[in-house]
Design a protein around this motif. Structure first.
Motif: not given
Length: 609
Positions: A247-258, A261-267, A276-278
C-alpha cells in the motif's frame, strides 16, 4: 380462438426478435465477462477448447488480424532481431489445427504440496550435518520427476486481490497448526471456510500498520515508497509486513525456509504477496550483490552471529550501499544475561563490518534497532583488525549466487555511479539503472528494451491474447532480461517475479535498480515455490536454448506445477519450439491457442491423472 392464436404468434415473433437482439449484443460486446476465465472476446478469438476442461478440443480457431505484428521484445541487453516475415499459412495451420496430444501415461505425485528440490528425502537423509540448516537447502533429484501434483480436496479458485490479502480458502492450504501455535500473536485465525489474517505478528503487538509507521517515524530518511522501494523480509511469517507495504508502493521479497511455521510461504503466496522459499544456511541467497534498499527481520530466528558471522555477512552482501537493516528481536530490548551476550556479539560484528546504528527504540514491550551499511570503503581501511577481510574479485563476480558458499569476507563497496542510490520511485523504473555498464551501447539497449516491451505488452499481451487480466495478480517472467515486461505491467494491480537464468547474461542487479524484484534460477531444476503459486508464467525466447541442456517435458511439468488451475502460460519462441511444446501441453489437458503464429497461450485446467 383466432384472437388467442394471433396473440400467441405475435408473442413468439417478439420473443424471437429479442433473442436475436441479445445474441447480436453479446457477440459484439468486448466488455461482458460471463465467467472468471472466459470472456466473450475470448470465445471469439479462441476455440472452445480454451475453456478449462478434462478433454482437449478438436477444432481450434486462429486469430484473424490484418494489422502488422508489433516489434518483438529482446532477450536481454542486446535486442533480439526476429524475422518479421509472416508465417506461411499452410505451416501455421498444419500444427495449430492439430490437437493431437502426446501419448503420455501421466502419474500423480504423492503430495499436493510437493516441491522436488526441497522434498528430496533420500538426499536429506544422507547429509552429514544439519547444524547450519543444510536440510532446508536445495537438494534436487536426478532426473527431475515427471509426476503431476494433485489438487487439495475441495480446492477452489483463489479469492481476488485485495480481498485475498485478508483471507484465503482453508481448503487451498489446509494446514491449521499455525493457528494454534501463534494463537496469542494474531498471525492467523480459522473462521468458517477461511483462514483470516488480522495483521498481527510476534513483534506487531499493535498491528503491522502501526509497526511500519513507527519505523518510518523513528527514521524519516527511510521514506517508504520513495527512497525505499525494494525490501527483503527475512523469516517473514505469513508475510503481513510485505503485504502491508504494498500500500506504500514498496515491494517486498518475503522468504522463509520450508516447514518452519508450517506452510507460512504457502499462505503468503495464496494471499497474493511476493514470497519465496529460502534459508540462510551454508549457501548464498539467489540474489545479486547490493540489491535491497532495506532488509527486515522481526524475530526471524536467524543466529546472525553464528557460523563465523556468515549469515550477517550475507545480508551485507545483498544490502545496497547506504541501505538499512531493521532488526526487531529480544536482544535489542531485553537485558538478561543471555540477551546481553547476543547483543554484545552483534555489536562487535556490525562494528567490524562498518555498520552504524542510526536508530534504536522500544515501544509497546518490543523494540528494534536500525543499522546502516557504509556507502564507501573508507571505514574498512581504518579498522584495527582486518576482520572480516576484504573479498577478492573471484568472490564477488557476477552470477555467483547459485549453489555458492556463503562469504566470510566483506565485498568492496562499488565506486562511482554504480555505488549511487537509485532515483526516487517511480523515476527509478525508467531511469538508467545505476549498475548498468557505462558504455553508450548498453544504455541504448536498455532504452530500446523498455520501448519494445511497452509497445508489445500494450498491443499484444493486454489486447491481443484474450487473457482475462482482471484475474491475474502474480506473474513470473521466466527470462526477465532487463525487467522490461514487468515494467510495462507496472500500472496493473499485479506484481512480477523476474527470474534471471544463471546460464545467461546477469541483468538481475539492474532489475533491482529499477525498483523491481527478482531471483536467479536454473530452469533445468525445480523452482523454490509451492504448487499453484502463480496466475501466469511468461517465457520469451527461453525454451529453445533451454531444451539443448535439459528435457523439455520436465520443464513443462515444472510449469504445470507452478501455475494455478485457470492460470496461463504465454510463450514467445520459434515456430519449431511451439510445435514441440503444444502437444505436451495438450497431453496435460491444457487448452492452447496461437496468436499470429508467434505467441502460444496455454490455459491450465483442473485435470489431474
Amino acid at each position: 380462438m383466432n384472437i388467442f392464436q394471433s396473440r400467441k404468434f405475435s408473442g413468439l415473433c417478439v420473443l424471437s426478435i429479442l433473442l436475436v437482439s441479445v445474441t447480436i449484443i453479446l457477440l459484439t460486446n468486448d466488455t461482458i465477462d460471463l465467467f472468471p476465465y472466459l470472456s466473450l472476446s475470448y470465445l471469439r478469438r479462441s476455440s472452445l477448447s480454451d475453456v478449462p476442461t478434462v478433454t482437449p478440443a478438436s477444432t481450434p480457431t486462429t486469430v484473424n488480424n490484418s494489422s502488422p505484428p508489433p516489434p518483438e521484445p529482446p532477450l536481454s541487453q542486446t535486442p533480439v532481431v526476429v524475422d518479421d516475415e509472416p508465417v506461411h499459412q499452410d505451416l501455421e495451420m498444419d500444427w495449430v489445427q492439430d490437437k493431437t496430444s502426446l501419448k503420455v501415461e501421466w502419474t500423480r505425485c504423492e503430495s499436493p504440496d510437493y516441491m522436488p528440490c526441497l522434498d528430496n528425502v533420500k538426499a536429506i537423509k544422507k547429509l552429514k550435518s544439519k547444524r547450519n540448516m543444510e536440510h532446508r537447502e536445495r537438494h534436487c533429484p536426478v532426473p527431475p520427476p515427471r509426476c503431476l501434483v494433485p489438487l487439495p480436496k475441495r480446492y477452489k479458485a483463489p479469492l481476488p486481490w485485495p480481498k485475498s490479502r485478508d483471507m484465503i480458502w482453508y481448503d487451498n492450504a489446509p494446514h491449521p497448526k499455525l493457528v494454534d501455535y501463534k494463537k496469542d500473536q494474531n498471525w492467523i485465525r480459522k473462521t468458517g471456510p477461511f483462514f483470516v489474517f488480522p495483521g498481527g505478528g510476534t513483534q506487531f503487538k499493535d498491528g503491522v500498520i502501526h509497526y511500519i509507521n513507527y519505523i518510518q517515524k523513528t527514521l524519516p530518511a527511510l521514506e517508504w515508497g520513495k527512497k525505499v522501494r525494494v525490501v527483503l523480509d527475512v523469516g517473514c511469517g505469513v508475510a503481513s509486513f510485505g503485504g502491508t507495504l504494498l500500500d506504500k508502493n514498496v515491494i517486498t521479497m518475503s522468504f522463509a525456509p520450508k516447514d518452519e511455521h508450517e506452510a507460512q510461504i504457502q499462505f503468503a503466496l495464496e494471499r497474493g504477496i511476493p514470497a519465496t522459499l529460502a534459508v540462510i544456511g551454508t549457501q548464498k541467497l539467489p540474489f545479486p550483490d547490493n540489491a535491497y534498499d532495506v532488509i527486515h527481520c522481526a524475530r526471524c530466528r536467524v543466529h546472525w552471529h553464528g557460523y563465523g558471522g556468515r549469515p550477517l555477512l550475507e545480508l551485507n552482501r545483498i544490502l545496497r550501499p547506504g541501505g538499512f537493516f531493521v532488526w526487531s528481536a529480544t536482544p535489542v530490548y531485553q537485558h538478561d544475561e543471555g540477551h546481553r551476550s547476543v547483543w554484545k556479539t552483534m555489536e562487535s560484528l556490525t562494528t567490524s563490518m562498518c555498520w552504524k546504528v542510526v536508530a534504536r527504540t522500544r515501544f509497546t514491550k518490543v523494540g528494534f534497532v536500525i543499522y546502516q551499511k557504509p556507502d564507501s570503503d573508507s571505514c574498512y581501511g581504518s579498522r584495527k583488525n582486518n576482520e572480516p577481510p576484504i573479498c577478492n574479485e573471484e568472490d564477488t563476480k557476477k552470477n555467483s549466487s547459485w549453489y555458492t558458499p556463503l562469504l566470510s569476507c566483506v565485498p568492496k563497496v562499488p565506486v562511482g555511479l554504480t555505488g549511487r542510490w537509485p532515483s526516487q520511485w517511480p523515476g527509478r523504473l525508467t531511469d538508467k539503472p545505476v549498475s548498468l555498464s557505462t558504455e553508450q551501447s548498453s544504455e541504448e539497449s536498455f532504452r530500446e528494451d523498455t520501448r519494445l516491451w511497452s509497445g508489445t505488452v500494450s498491443d499484444v499481451y493486454l489486447n491481443g491474447l484474450a487473457i482475462n487480466w482482471t484475474k491475474i495478480h502474480n506473474v513470473m517472467d521466466m527470462n526477465a532480461g532487463y525487467g522490461g515486461f514487468a515494467a510495462a505491467l507496472i500500472n496493473r494491480p499485479l506484481w512480477v517475479m523476474n527470474v534471471v537464468p544463471v546460464q545467461g547474461e546477469d541483468t538481475l542487479s539492474m532489475i533491482f535498480d529499477r525498483g523491481l524484484i527478482g531471483i536467479y534460477h536454473d530452469w533445468c531444476e525445480s523452482f523454490n515455490t509451492y504448487p499453484r503459486s502463480y496466475d501466469l508464467l511468461h517465457s520469451s525466447f527461453l525454451l529453445t536454448n533451454l531444451s539443448q541442456r535439459c528435457d523439455l517435458m520436465e520443464v513443462v511439468v515444472e510449469i504445470d506445477r507452478i501455475v494455478r488451475p485457470g492460470g496461463y502460460l504465454v510463450v514467445q519462441d520459434t515456430v519449431e519450439m511451439m510445435k514441440k511444446l503444444n502437444p505436451i501441453l495438450l497431453s496435460l489437458r491444457w487448452s492452447t491457442n496461437v496468436y499470429k503464429g508467434k505467441y502460444l497461450v496455454g490455459l491450465k485446467s483442473t485435470w489431474r491423472p
